[in-house]
Design a protein around this motif. Sequence first.
Motif, PDB file in Angstrom:
ATOM      1  N   ALA A 297      -5.563   8.971   6.298  1.00  0.00           N
ATOM      2  CA  ALA A 297      -6.946   8.665   6.528  1.00  0.00           C
ATOM      3  C   ALA A 297      -8.016   9.672   6.962  1.00  0.00           C
ATOM      4  O   ALA A 297      -9.187   9.767   6.700  1.00  0.00           O
TER       5      ALA A 297
ATOM      6  N   THR B 104     -10.516   2.840   0.037  1.00  0.00           N
ATOM      7  CA  THR B 104      -9.651   3.478   1.023  1.00  0.00           C
ATOM      8  C   THR B 104      -9.247   2.685   2.177  1.00  0.00           C
ATOM      9  O   THR B 104      -8.348   2.874   2.812  1.00  0.00           O
TER      10      THR B 104
ATOM     11  N   TYR C 178      -6.952  -0.077   1.757  1.00  0.00           N
ATOM     12  CA  TYR C 178      -5.575   0.137   1.191  1.00  0.00           C
ATOM     13  C   TYR C 178      -4.754   0.606   2.667  1.00  0.00           C
ATOM     14  O   TYR C 178      -3.852   0.256   2.918  1.00  0.00           O
ATOM     15  N   ILE C 179      -5.581   1.814   3.311  1.00  0.00           N
ATOM     16  CA  ILE C 179      -4.903   2.149   4.565  1.00  0.00           C
ATOM     17  C   ILE C 179      -5.152   1.398   5.712  1.00  0.00           C
ATOM     18  O   ILE C 179      -3.915   1.339   6.409  1.00  0.00           O
TER      19      ILE C 179
ATOM     20  N   THR D 116      -9.000   2.342  10.987  1.00  0.00           N
ATOM     21  CA  THR D 116      -9.224   3.189   9.930  1.00  0.00           C
ATOM     22  C   THR D 116     -10.637   3.967   9.760  1.00  0.00           C
ATOM     23  O   THR D 116     -10.704   5.054   9.355  1.00  0.00           O
TER      24      THR D 116
ATOM     25  N   ILE E 249      -8.533  12.014   3.863  1.00  0.00           N
ATOM     26  CA  ILE E 249      -9.484  11.362   2.695  1.00  0.00           C
ATOM     27  C   ILE E 249     -10.946  11.071   3.460  1.00  0.00           C
ATOM     28  O   ILE E 249     -11.904  11.337   2.712  1.00  0.00           O
TER      29      ILE E 249
ATOM     30  N   CYS F 158     -15.126   4.241  -3.283  1.00  0.00           N
ATOM     31  CA  CYS F 158     -14.143   4.990  -2.702  1.00  0.00           C
ATOM     32  C   CYS F 158     -13.848   4.762  -1.268  1.00  0.00           C
ATOM     33  O   CYS F 158     -12.742   4.572  -1.098  1.00  0.00           O
TER      34      CYS F 158
END
Length: 352
Positions: A286, A224, A227-228, A260, A289, A220
Amino acid sequence: FFFQAEDGIRDAQESRGLGDVYKRQVHGVAYFENDEYFDRGMKNTDGVEVGSIVYYYDEDGNEILNEEDRHTKTSVVFLRVLCLLICFALCIIVYRHYTLKLRILKEKKLRLPEDTLKTSGLLSKMCLELFVCSIFCPPGIDYKIEGKLLSGAYSYSIDSIIMVIVLLKSYLALRLLEQYSRWTSERAIRICKKYKCQANVTFAVKAELKKRPYFVLAICMILTIIYIGVAIRTFEITYAPNKGSLAFDFKYLLNSYWLTIITMTTVGFGEGYPSTHLGRIFGVFACIIGMLLVSLMVVSLTVSSEFTPEEEKAYKILKKMNDDENTKEKAANVMRSLFKVHLNQVKKGSIT
């Protein structure tokens, strides 16, 4: 012909007819560190960096592209048409997936024979997936949203915004988990049915998080960050700071990943930050999450360090035995100390 300069500072300084072709030269003040932002040269006027961009138009006012620009535009149109066909095929596959899923549920007697996609509760999920899978940038849509923010100017292109949204289609990877996971097998479906629950993707994710928490959290975290990081770079790479203003270098994707990571872990060294609206929004995502994932990691560490009932019994017995040994050792030390004191007193003659 008279044209307004793109930055609104001054009018075009030169506009002349060249037969059936009209040439427009736009001069606008802009500050950049290098010449990469200009395709057709730079020139200096009174110590100010000035961009010189030349456009060619026909007698009807249509822009005439050179061979390189024409080839690039043709390639973009071809790729967008290809994306259109892929999205259309993907939507058909999604619809077929749900119709087959409904048929399988009927065969397993988990749904009534007369149930449809609407009455079975699958219609809303299917519509949501069709909406996500149908997102693409149509040919000919090349609009930009420009403005000024802080000490610079930003520019959002529609295709870049859609590209970030299209990354949501990566959820389709969960189909592999649903298809090949042991938690969604036929045996798991029978057991879950016995205890009145469903062996679906949600159950599989929870089971994996319970069994292998660190592995799931690491996956995960990596997804993340990817993507971010891509989203922030997409929106921040077009940000042009004014002269004398410092800006984080988003030209390299690794820098965006680094930003990030330090944002998700709430470290915040301060050497870089997003400057555009959309970049800041993803920066907030960011933070949120990252805090959730770090909290889950702490919870997983706490749970993994807990004893089972058998281990708890063994721990209590061993702890009691260790405590008894420590008590005996302390008692022996006290006796040795008293014996030494007694010997010293005997040597001094105070005790006969």
